[in-house]
Enzyme design. Sequence first.
Site, PDB file in Angstrom:
ATOM      1  N   GLN A 271       4.917  -4.811   5.213  1.00 42.26           N
ATOM      2  CA  GLN A 271       5.200  -5.725   6.310  1.00 42.26           C
ATOM      3  C   GLN A 271       5.300  -4.971   7.631  1.00 42.26           C
ATOM      4  O   GLN A 271       5.673  -3.807   7.684  1.00 42.26           O
ATOM      5  CB  GLN A 271       6.512  -6.472   6.053  1.00 42.26           C
ATOM      6  CG  GLN A 271       6.535  -7.241   4.740  1.00 42.26           C
ATOM      7  CD  GLN A 271       5.478  -8.314   4.658  1.00 42.26           C
ATOM      8  OE1 GLN A 271       5.246  -9.028   5.633  1.00 42.26           O
ATOM      9  NE2 GLN A 271       4.832  -8.439   3.516  1.00 42.26           N
TER      10      GLN A 271
ATOM     11  N   ASP B 201      30.490   4.435  14.924  1.00 41.18           N
ATOM     12  CA  ASP B 201      30.113   4.685  13.539  1.00 41.18           C
ATOM     13  C   ASP B 201      30.160   6.189  13.266  1.00 41.18           C
ATOM     14  O   ASP B 201      31.040   6.879  13.774  1.00 41.18           O
ATOM     15  CB  ASP B 201      28.714   4.104  13.265  1.00 41.18           C
ATOM     16  CG  ASP B 201      28.537   3.646  11.827  1.00 41.18           C
ATOM     17  OD1 ASP B 201      28.440   4.508  10.938  1.00 41.18           O
ATOM     18  OD2 ASP B 201      28.497   2.427  11.597  1.00 41.18           O
TER      19      ASP B 201
ATOM     20  N   HIS C  48      24.768   6.738   8.064  1.00 37.67           N
ATOM     21  CA  HIS C  48      25.183   5.346   8.219  1.00 37.67           C
ATOM     22  C   HIS C  48      25.000   4.861   9.656  1.00 37.67           C
ATOM     23  O   HIS C  48      24.448   3.782   9.900  1.00 37.67           O
ATOM     24  CB  HIS C  48      26.637   5.218   7.781  1.00 37.67           C
ATOM     25  CG  HIS C  48      27.131   3.821   7.641  1.00 37.67           C
ATOM     26  ND1 HIS C  48      27.722   3.129   8.677  1.00 37.67           N
ATOM     27  CD2 HIS C  48      27.138   2.976   6.578  1.00 37.67           C
ATOM     28  CE1 HIS C  48      28.071   1.929   8.260  1.00 37.67           C
ATOM     29  NE2 HIS C  48      27.736   1.806   6.983  1.00 37.67           N
TER      30      HIS C  48
ATOM     31  N   ALA D 211      37.593  -6.431  11.468  1.00 35.43           N
ATOM     32  CA  ALA D 211      36.948  -7.743  11.542  1.00 35.43           C
ATOM     33  C   ALA D 211      37.960  -8.881  11.559  1.00 35.43           C
ATOM     34  O   ALA D 211      37.688  -9.946  12.123  1.00 35.43           O
ATOM     35  CB  ALA D 211      35.977  -7.915  10.371  1.00 35.43           C
TER      36      ALA D 211
ATOM     37  N   SER E  58      27.836  -3.813   6.453  1.00 31.51           N
ATOM     38  CA  SER E  58      27.511  -2.847   7.513  1.00 31.51           C
ATOM     39  C   SER E  58      26.112  -3.076   8.050  1.00 31.51           C
ATOM     40  O   SER E  58      25.847  -2.836   9.234  1.00 31.51           O
ATOM     41  CB  SER E  58      27.605  -1.415   6.982  1.00 31.51           C
ATOM     42  OG  SER E  58      28.931  -0.998   6.846  1.00 31.51           O
TER      43      SER E  58
END
Length: 399
Positions: free
Chosen positions: A84, A111, A142, A285, A339
């Site tokens: 793709q 991060d 990450h 959060a 994440s």
Amino acid sequence: MAETFIILRDLSRTRLAAPFEERVGPEPGLVSQPHVEVVELGKREVAELRRDPAVAALARPMPTTLPGGPEDAAAPMPEAEAAQQVTWGVQAVGAPDSPRTGSGSVVAVLDTGIDATHPAFTGMTLVEEDFTGDGTGDKNGHGTHCAGTVFGRPVDGVRIGVAPGVEKALIGKVLGNDGTGSTSDIVKGVLWALDHNADVITMSIGIDFFRYWRTLEDELEMPQFLAMSRALEAYRATLRLYDRLMRMAVAQAATGPGTVVIAATGNASHRELDPDFEVGPELPAAAEGVLGVAAVRRKQSGVLAVADFSNTFAQISGPGVGVVSARTGGGLTSKSGTSMATPHVAGAAALWWEELRARGDNARAAAVAGALLMNATQRVFDDNADDEDLGAGLVQAPR
């Protein structure tokens, strides 16, 4: 016995006038901007600081980490994705059909740092700051993966970024090379991003509550009940700390456009074991004013569903399973987790900032957050979709 505490100060809270006189604000020369200190305090000092009107919050540092679960290990890019030109997540949020690219928006990624040499970030202005002591850069991977989803340029012919037109990003390293850190570093990172006028702050981070509890019980040899009580007290104080921090962000919006703050809800649920095995959102959060993000997955039927690991009671959701993005050292890799869902929402926020500015509308953080929630869609989910798991729905780019 002295213990380590985070002190969040805000001198704008102090009243420097006699009773019935007009408040004039801090005296000249005083630091009126919110700032944080990490100091050793005794019990009496803690009590005195709690009575100090300039102290917005006081909390013991808690360990932070990458949200646990499937995202811990990277995987090769799926063959279906390799064929793709656009990753499924970027496609699902409608970014390729949007007239906006994120141009003019400033995004802060808090991060593990970033691989600034990766082709996905060619031509960008990356302002890096290390809060961990490990130095700038990303030896974990990450942060690079998350940043790639927000604003990465195409890599090997594959579009990985929701907002590849972002020219400037703030990269705050708040987790070390091993993926762990402290709440004090997150607070410092958020204040730094606010001070540098970030339009968006994205955090794919969680508090390691149980590690803190085990440390108190095992290493400090506290009785089990005392360790549990102390851990709960620290968590409560940390929640209040984050709430105060977010109120500061709102207060800053009174004299400027403000900042949209986005964070992963966490990966502690296990719906594959029991449909009712659902865990609530983790900090940051769960804090007041933060957009908590859930992760969704693709089903064979083509519709979407909440990921089994995704924590419940999110405000909005994003693609979070099999997400292809930048790999430290070059190339692409696939990861899963809330994440990975969070930077999709951050990228969409960058697009909405550009959209509202182009319209000449009131481009402010509250308006951008409202646009994200109002334009999210639930039409892509299966019939068993639960609003409490998915929030307003799947984030969508401006069309």
